[in-house]
Design a protein around this motif. Structure first.
Motif: not given
Length: 232
Positions: A155-157, A163-164, A199-203
């Motif tokens: 978990e990050r942000l 929660t990311e 949620f999450l982020h990806v390139a």
């Protein structure tokens, strides 16, 4: 309200630093950043003026990196662009699926004593920024083979209500065994159990990871650009 109309997800760094991660923040005026041992990310308001950029410059220091993550704000012209990368923000679109029924090592929670191995795994796999105290942002889970950490996610942000999931990585010698799917699902289950959404982020270029996330139930909320600038 649809997922596209969630203000907290438009500024996940600021929302996190202003809430659940306020104890990990450093501030000057309206500029805010994580403590450097925790994460590289900084945040400014949606329409920062010259004084706010000056505050961020003082907060970080000359020559340091202002990692603005997915924020659209553009700093003054004398701030050198260090990187710009197309990416996506994805949100969990439904119920948490059951963990894949695969034989193999158990999913375990990682603690402070695991940090050296976590840093080594990150160095070998390059999933994104991860520092000495990044583990303090949330729960991190891992999988070991013969006692060696070969996969992890955590978990990050944490903007309000969300929660990311981040630091998803698998050692080259352990890929193809479904470890990433097991870990993402396990982290998502913990997040939804406390009433939040993952949620999450990806390139954009990481097509393999994007395909995995979509298969597990994530959908694209918006396209973003990850940017970092050198403080003059």
């Amino acid at each position: 309200m649809t997922d596209r109309d969630v203000p907290a997800l438009d500024d996940p760094v600021g929302g996190s630093l202003g809430g659940r991660h306020a104890h990990l923040a450093r501030r000057l005026g309206r500029a805010v950043s994580f403590q450097p041992e925790v994460a590289s990310f900084s945040a400014v308001s949606s329409d920062p003026d010259a004084a706010e950029w000056n505050d961020l410059a003082k907060l970080l220091g000359p020559g340091e990196l202002a990692d603005l993550f997915s924020a659209p704000a553009t700093p003054p012209r004398d701030w050198e662009l260090v990187f710009g990368m197309a990416g996506r923000q994805l949100v969990w679109s439904g119920a948490v699926p059951a963990e894949p029924e695969e034989a193999g090592p158990a999913v375990v929670e990682l603690g402070p004593h695991d940090v050296p191995e976590m840093l080594d795994l990150v160095a070998r796999t390059q999933p994104g920024p991860f520092r000495q105290r990044t583990r303090e942002l949330g729960t991190y889970l891992g999988i070991r083979e013969h006692g060696e950490l070969v996969a992890m996610a955590g978990e990050r942000l944490r903007p309000p209500g969300w929660t990311e999931i981040s630091a998803v990585c698998t050692a080259p010698e352990a890929r193809g065994r479904g470890y990433a799917a097991r870990l993402i699902t396990a982290v998502a289950a913990r997040i939804t159990a406390r009433g939040e959404r993952p949620f999450l982020h990806v390139a954009e270029a990481n097509t393999g990871a994007l395909a995995l996330y979509e298969r597990l139930g994530f959908t694209t909320r918006k396209r973003v650009t990850f940017r970092g600038f050198r403080v003059p």
